[in-house]
Design a protein around this motif. Structure first.
Motif, mmCIF file in Angstrom:
data_model
loop_
_atom_site.group_PDB
_atom_site.id
_atom_site.type_symbol
_atom_site.label_atom_id
_atom_site.label_comp_id
_atom_site.label_asym_id
_atom_site.label_seq_id
_atom_site.Cartn_x
_atom_site.Cartn_y
_atom_site.Cartn_z
ATOM 1 N N MET A 15 0.829 -1.148 -0.082
ATOM 2 C CA MET A 15 0.043 0.046 0.070
ATOM 3 C C MET A 15 0.854 1.273 -0.035
ATOM 4 S SD MET A 15 -3.446 -0.822 1.840
ATOM 5 C CE MET A 15 -2.774 -0.949 3.509
ATOM 6 N N ARG A 16 1.866 1.125 0.871
ATOM 7 C CA ARG A 16 2.995 2.361 0.821
ATOM 8 C C ARG A 16 3.388 2.645 -0.771
ATOM 9 N NH1 ARG A 16 6.317 0.418 4.873
ATOM 10 N NH2 ARG A 16 4.735 -0.253 6.264
ATOM 11 N N SER A 17 3.784 1.436 -1.376
ATOM 12 C CA SER A 17 4.090 1.404 -2.704
ATOM 13 C C SER A 17 3.448 2.171 -3.655
ATOM 14 C CB SER A 17 4.800 0.194 -2.984
ATOM 15 O OG SER A 17 5.848 -0.371 -2.454
ATOM 16 N N ILE A 18 2.040 1.695 -3.612
ATOM 17 C CA ILE A 18 1.012 2.141 -4.338
ATOM 18 C C ILE A 18 0.751 3.717 -4.318
ATOM 19 C CG2 ILE A 18 -1.481 2.282 -5.014
ATOM 20 C CD1 ILE A 18 -1.333 -0.756 -4.125
ATOM 21 N N LYS A 23 1.608 9.325 -6.228
ATOM 22 C CA LYS A 23 2.233 10.665 -5.916
ATOM 23 C C LYS A 23 3.331 10.955 -6.982
ATOM 24 C CE LYS A 23 1.022 10.969 -1.178
ATOM 25 N NZ LYS A 23 1.606 10.866 0.235
ATOM 26 N N ASN A 24 4.268 10.142 -7.118
ATOM 27 C CA ASN A 24 5.363 10.290 -8.061
ATOM 28 C C ASN A 24 5.114 10.434 -9.712
ATOM 29 O OD1 ASN A 24 7.221 10.255 -5.894
ATOM 30 N ND2 ASN A 24 7.545 7.977 -6.064
ATOM 31 N N PHE A 25 4.140 9.662 -9.787
ATOM 32 C CA PHE A 25 3.804 9.689 -11.347
ATOM 33 C C PHE A 25 2.458 10.675 -11.654
ATOM 34 C CE2 PHE A 25 6.584 6.033 -11.052
ATOM 35 C CZ PHE A 25 7.250 6.248 -12.059
ATOM 36 N N LYS A 26 2.095 11.378 -10.551
ATOM 37 C CA LYS A 26 0.743 12.336 -10.774
ATOM 38 C C LYS A 26 -0.399 11.429 -11.475
ATOM 39 C CE LYS A 26 3.997 16.105 -10.845
ATOM 40 N NZ LYS A 26 5.112 15.943 -11.231
ATOM 41 N N VAL A 27 -0.624 10.605 -10.858
ATOM 42 C CA VAL A 27 -1.747 9.893 -11.298
ATOM 43 C C VAL A 27 -3.145 10.634 -11.256
ATOM 44 C CG1 VAL A 27 -3.353 7.763 -11.078
ATOM 45 C CG2 VAL A 27 -0.845 7.664 -10.942
#
Length: 89
Positions: A15-18, A23-27
């Motif tokens: 869940m932390r990875s998701i 956040k990183n890829f601005k989904v």
């Protein structure tokens, strides 16, 4: 005989990875560009995160609601309407 916990450390890491991926890829901006938004109620990002979590933890929405584990805070109809929306590209 010990019970195996339904929610273990591996799932927390997933869940932390998701969340980091989102956040990183601005989904959220990609979802907005795909016409995926809501005017009120549960945020789209919460529904999308819940669906990704189900896929990567290999769980089903039905079993989450039956067991009461990891209850998302919204009804299953919200998820079904999100998935079946004809306005999302």
């Amino acid at each position: 005989m010990n019970n195996i916990p339904q929610y273990n450390e591996n799932e927390k890491q997933i869940m932390r990875s998701i969340m980091n991926f989102i956040k990183n890829f601005k989904v959220i901006s990609a979802l907005k560009k795909a016409n995926c938004y809501k005017e009120s109620g549960i945020p789209v990002l919460s529904i999308f995160f819940y669906l990704l979590q189900l896929v990567y933890t290999k769980k089903s929405m039905y079993m989450n609601y039956q067991n009461g584990t990891n209850h998302p805070g919204f009804a299953k109809d919200v998820v079904y309407r999100f998935l079946n929306s004809m306005y999302i590209n």
